[in-house]
Scaffold this motif. Structure first.
Motif, PDB file in Angstrom:
ATOM      1  N   LYS A 138     -20.212   0.796  -6.826  1.00  0.00           N
ATOM      2  CA  LYS A 138     -19.555   0.513  -5.547  1.00  0.00           C
ATOM      3  C   LYS A 138     -18.308  -0.328  -5.750  1.00  0.00           C
ATOM      4  N   HIS A 139     -18.417  -1.353  -6.588  1.00  0.00           N
ATOM      5  CA  HIS A 139     -17.266  -2.209  -6.860  1.00  0.00           C
ATOM      6  C   HIS A 139     -16.260  -1.498  -7.756  1.00  0.00           C
ATOM      7  N   ARG A 140     -16.748  -0.838  -8.774  1.00  0.00           N
ATOM      8  CA  ARG A 140     -15.847  -0.138  -9.698  1.00  0.00           C
ATOM      9  C   ARG A 140     -15.087   0.973  -8.977  1.00  0.00           C
ATOM     10  N   GLN A 141     -15.781   1.704  -8.126  1.00  0.00           N
ATOM     11  CA  GLN A 141     -15.138   2.785  -7.381  1.00  0.00           C
ATOM     12  C   GLN A 141     -14.013   2.249  -6.494  1.00  0.00           C
ATOM     13  N   SER A 142     -14.246   1.110  -5.857  1.00  0.00           N
ATOM     14  CA  SER A 142     -13.209   0.541  -4.991  1.00  0.00           C
ATOM     15  C   SER A 142     -11.969   0.152  -5.788  1.00  0.00           C
ATOM     16  N   LEU A 143     -12.163  -0.338  -7.024  1.00  0.00           N
ATOM     17  CA  LEU A 143     -11.019  -0.695  -7.872  1.00  0.00           C
ATOM     18  C   LEU A 143     -10.251   0.545  -8.313  1.00  0.00           C
ATOM     19  N   ILE A 144     -10.997   1.601  -8.687  1.00  0.00           N
ATOM     20  CA  ILE A 144     -10.340   2.848  -9.101  1.00  0.00           C
ATOM     21  C   ILE A 144      -9.568   3.449  -7.926  1.00  0.00           C
ATOM     22  N   LYS A 145     -10.198   3.473  -6.775  1.00  0.00           N
ATOM     23  CA  LYS A 145      -9.556   4.025  -5.582  1.00  0.00           C
ATOM     24  C   LYS A 145      -8.277   3.262  -5.255  1.00  0.00           C
ATOM     25  N   GLU A 146      -8.371   1.954  -5.271  1.00  0.00           N
ATOM     26  CA  GLU A 146      -7.190   1.145  -4.940  1.00  0.00           C
ATOM     27  C   GLU A 146      -6.066   1.367  -5.941  1.00  0.00           C
ATOM     28  N   ARG A 147      -6.405   1.422  -7.226  1.00  0.00           N
ATOM     29  CA  ARG A 147      -5.381   1.559  -8.262  1.00  0.00           C
ATOM     30  C   ARG A 147      -4.706   2.929  -8.180  1.00  0.00           C
ATOM     31  N   VAL A 148      -5.492   3.980  -8.054  1.00  0.00           N
ATOM     32  CA  VAL A 148      -4.931   5.331  -8.070  1.00  0.00           C
ATOM     33  C   VAL A 148      -4.144   5.614  -6.797  1.00  0.00           C
ATOM     34  N   LEU A 149      -4.725   5.327  -5.642  1.00  0.00           N
ATOM     35  CA  LEU A 149      -4.041   5.646  -4.391  1.00  0.00           C
ATOM     36  C   LEU A 149      -2.802   4.797  -4.195  1.00  0.00           C
ATOM     37  N   HIS A 150      -2.832   3.550  -4.660  1.00  0.00           N
ATOM     38  CA  HIS A 150      -1.637   2.708  -4.568  1.00  0.00           C
ATOM     39  C   HIS A 150      -0.549   3.221  -5.510  1.00  0.00           C
ATOM     40  N   SER A 151      -0.937   3.688  -6.685  1.00  0.00           N
ATOM     41  CA  SER A 151       0.049   4.242  -7.619  1.00  0.00           C
ATOM     42  C   SER A 151       0.624   5.551  -7.095  1.00  0.00           C
TER      43      SER A 151
END
Length: 784
Positions: A138-151
């Motif tokens: 849950k935490h890891r997914q939120s970090l991946i989502k934030e990093r990819v979508l922001h990029s």
């Protein structure tokens, strides 16, 4: 713009750079100024290159085509900024991000939490039972989502997707307007995402740990639409450079095959009885688009330095006699490997002015000297667990290059177990068929053929059974295949793609050119040794042995040459260097023994294959590791001397959560099975216990070993050295190679604050703010 103004602007950029360097001693401004200076210089250099190309026509190639770029050719873009923000207003650009995200642990990947260093940094006392929420999906997914979508990359190449949970894990990508292709095979899969409004999927191929896609760019004019081939890689890890080379070669070659299909289509349409000009023109346009297509090869290459993969991409080919510096004795390919698409360029090499060969990329983590940042930064516990490798070399004993399988086959063919003098004298007599006191090349050939039959004996036995399966001729008085059944089997094998190699061996072994009735009838008569009109299983065994010798004939011949390598007989009795004396033959057998015992003394062990390897690894245990293993052993031992099955189960449940999973479970189970077969008490000795962790370390699980020991109450990390450089293992494993494109920017992998958290505070990857042990790499391109 004329050349006078270009020259003036370049001088001004140099002055600006010199002025800025005076401020670089101030840590807070160093990185920001460096990026600005590089960006200014790069943009001016680009203007100069553009003007130069305009003034000089076709005489000059763009600077980005060189394989040895100078520093400042491409700007380094600040990390964690949206990639589209770096596009020019009228530029036809696109961005690509590649990232090994570390296998999702939404359902599986139960061991993921063992990869994490603690939040306080390496070497700080910790509470091992602290909250591990940041290690969960849950935490890891939120970090991946934030990093990819922001990029917001136009193309996102992901490595280590989980096929079973992929749709749920990355539904947010679909919501953000991305389409995707997921590899159909493997535990750790590649997935390539692309914005639907920018790219359209043309073709896809699922290769060995690579995913090949062809994308059509929607944003370029219809009349000049461009094709982008993307090879998304997650290459094999460990000591497998030959497989990594084959994986990339086959992936790139897939694009050649696609292009060849279009070429054949044009030819067929043009030479038809009534060629349609419209269809021919359409086919020619499709072919031209593929011939002019750009290509990117990116992902987790699981290797760095001067590798065969880099050589194939950058230089175009790898010769059979070329070796990687890391594996100087390992043959990478038996024939020349080449790709026909021209020289690829390493995007990060353009930006940082340094490649990854011969150590010139350095190990510095700052950007003040232009060093290329690592993409893989994990805790380095090597100094805590293993002593340095001895530099002493056992140079008196040569080595073979047969590999373990064939070495074992040779030993079996010669009945070698202890490699004592009596056995080796007997082996010489077995090999010396003519009894002239020396072993010639034909005798070695016979020996190697017997070794291959011994090596592949189980496969031969299984194939013999498969060949006879379903036929029962007992009513004829004898079991076996009739001539008709034998012929039908051969024809079926010819049509079976899986049996292509075996069909070749059959044809070569029995001189079958066309599998005609006459040829197969002759083959049957040659094989039917007792002339009873039936082919029995013993006779077919002889056939299969011939087949395997035929299949591996070229390899056998090369190994025969290697068997003689380095020996020259100049005496009167054996002036021909194609013969070995008894002494020389014995030296080769000693080399064979070394191969079976796990390599030369002092060599870096990349895998534990024998008990001798296990012992060598145990001898490298540090006093700290041995003391800690003894403490855990004593803690779980119910009798103080050994570990019973129940004792081991208690340890496994504590460290792995349950039985049936993990390397420690696999290794202890193997040892218990061996003990059980020997009728000894089902108990692990202290030496057996050491062996479990020797195997874990040989498989690269140092972080997991530390975790398991600390889970049992030890505190290994508190002994870690304070030297920040020694705290980490750094790797340059992730790359973006390209061709027929212009790279207009490479994004830094870390912000200045993140870099400080890792290298100053000891927050290795993965951690609370970064969900993977790899850092994402990204670049911006424009069409050439």
């Amino acid at each position: 713009m004329n050349m006078h103004w270009v020259s003036l602007l370049l001088r001004l950029s140099t002055i600006s750079a010199v002025a800025a360097l005076s401020l670089l001693s101030q840590p807070k401004t160093r990185y920001r100024l460096q990026v600005q200076v590089r960006s200014i210089h790069s943009s001016l250099s680009s203007s100069a290159r553009s003007c130069s190309l305009t003034d000089r026509g076709d005489e000059t190639e763009q600077t980005t085509t060189t394989t040895s770029p100078s520093t400042f050719d491409v700007p380094i873009l600040p990390a964690r900024q949206p990639l589209p923000s770096f596009f020019g207003e009228h530029d036809e650009c696109f961005s690509l991000l590649s990232w090994n995200i570390l296998l999702p642990n939404s359902i599986d990947n139960w061991w993921c939490h063992k990869q994490y260093a603690h939040a306080g940094g390496i070497g700080i006392d910790i509470d091992i039972d602290n909250d591990k929420a940041h290690t969960q999906w849950k935490h890891r997914q939120s970090l991946i989502k934030e990093r990819v979508l922001h990029s917001a990359p136009d193309v996102f190449c992901m490595q280590e997707a989980d096929g079973d949970t992929f749709d749920a894990d990355f539904e947010f990508m679909k919501d953000a307007g991305y389409d995707h292709v997921l590899h159909k095979k493997f535990r750790f899969r590649c997935a390539t995402f692309f914005l639907k409004d920018k790219f359209l999927l043309e073709q896809v191929a699922h290769k060995d740990r690579t995913l090949v896609t062809s994308l059509r760019c929607r944003t370029t004019p219809t009349s000049t639409q461009r094709i982008l081939h993307v090879v998304n890689c997650h290459l094999s890890g460990g000591a497998a450079p030959e497989r990594r080379l084959r994986q990339v070669h086959d992936a790139v070659d897939q694009i050649r095959k696609w292009t060849n299909v279009l070429e054949r289509t044009v030819t067929q349409l043009s030479k038809g009885k009534r060629p349609s000009p419209k269809l021919v023109a359409k086919a020619e346009q499709a072919l031209a688009e593929y011939q002019d297509a750009a290509m990117i090869v990116c992902g987790d290459f699981n290797s760095d330095g001067n590798t065969a993969v880099r050589k194939l991409l950058v230089e175009g080919s790898v010769e059979p006699d070329w070796h990687e510096p890391q594996y100087p004795d390992l043959r990478l390919t038996s024939k020349r490997r080449e790709q026909l698409f021209g020289n690829f360029i390493d995007a990060a090499e353009l930006a940082y002015g340094g490649n990854v060969c011969d150590g010139d990329y350095g190990e510095a983590h700052t950007l003040s000297d232009g060093s290329r940042p690592a993409t893989y930064v994990v805790p380095n516990f090597a100094s805590l667990l293993l002593l340095p490798i001895s530099k002493e070399e056992d140079i008196d004993t040569p080595q073979t290059q047969f590999g373990l399988q064939i070495a074992r086959g040779l030993a079996d063919a010669l009945n070698l177990n202890e490699f004592c003098d009596m056995e080796m004298n007997r082996a010489f007599k077995l090999a010396d068929h003519d009894g002239n006191g020396s072993i010639d090349r034909d005798e070695v050939l016979t020996l190697l053929e017997n070794a291959y039959v011994a090596t592949y004996g189980q496969q031969i036995e299984q194939e013999r059974r498969n060949f006879f399966w379903g036929f029962d001729n007992k009513d004829q008085g004898d079991g076996g295949l009739t001539k008709e059944q034998f012929t039908n089997r051969l024809k079926a094998l010819q049509q079976d793609c899986e049996g292509e190699r075996k069909a070749f061996g059959l044809a070569k072994g029995f001189n079958l050119q066309k599998l005609s009735e006459m040829e197969m009838e002759q083959a049957f008569e040659d094989l039917d040794l007792d002339g009873n009109g039936l082919l029995d299983e013993d006779e077919f065994q002889t056939l299969l042995e011939t087949v395997y010798v035929a299949i591996y004939g070229e390899e056998i011949d090369k190994q025969r040459t290697e068997f003689f390598m380095g020996f020259q007989n100049t005496g009167s009795d054996a002036s021909d260097s194609n013969e070995l004396t008894r002494v020389q033959f014995t030296e080769r057998l000693l080399a064979l023994h070394q191969e079976l015992e796990g390599g030369r003394k002092g060599a870096l062990l990349t895998e534990v294959r024998t008990e001798a390897d296990v012992q060598k690894m145990i001898e490298r245990f540090t006093p700290l590791l041995q003391r800690t293993l003894d403490e855990v052993f004593d803690k779980y031992s119910s009798n103080g001397d050994t570990l019973t099955q129940e004792d081991v189960n208690n340890f496994l449940i504590k460290t792995n959560g349950e039985l049936g999973r993990g390397g420690t479970f696999r290794h202890t189970s193997t040892i218990f099975k061996q003990i059980e077969s020997s009728s000894k008490p089902a108990e692990l000795t202290r030496r057996d216990w050491y062996g479990v962790f020797a195997r874990e370390l040989a498989e690269g699980r140092g972080v997991q070993v530390v975790y398991d020991l600390e889970e049992c109450g030890s505190n290994v990390r508190s002994h870690h050295p304070d030297n920040s450089r020694d705290k980490f293992y750094q790797g340059w494993l992730d790359y973006i190679y390209f061709q027929k494109l212009v790279c207009t920017g490479v994004q830094d992998v870390l912000t200045e604050a993140e870099r400080a958290r890792i290298y100053s505070e000891g927050d290795a990857l993965p951690n609370e703010w970064h969900p993977s042990d790899h850092l994402p790499v990204s670049a911006i391109f424009s069409w050439k």
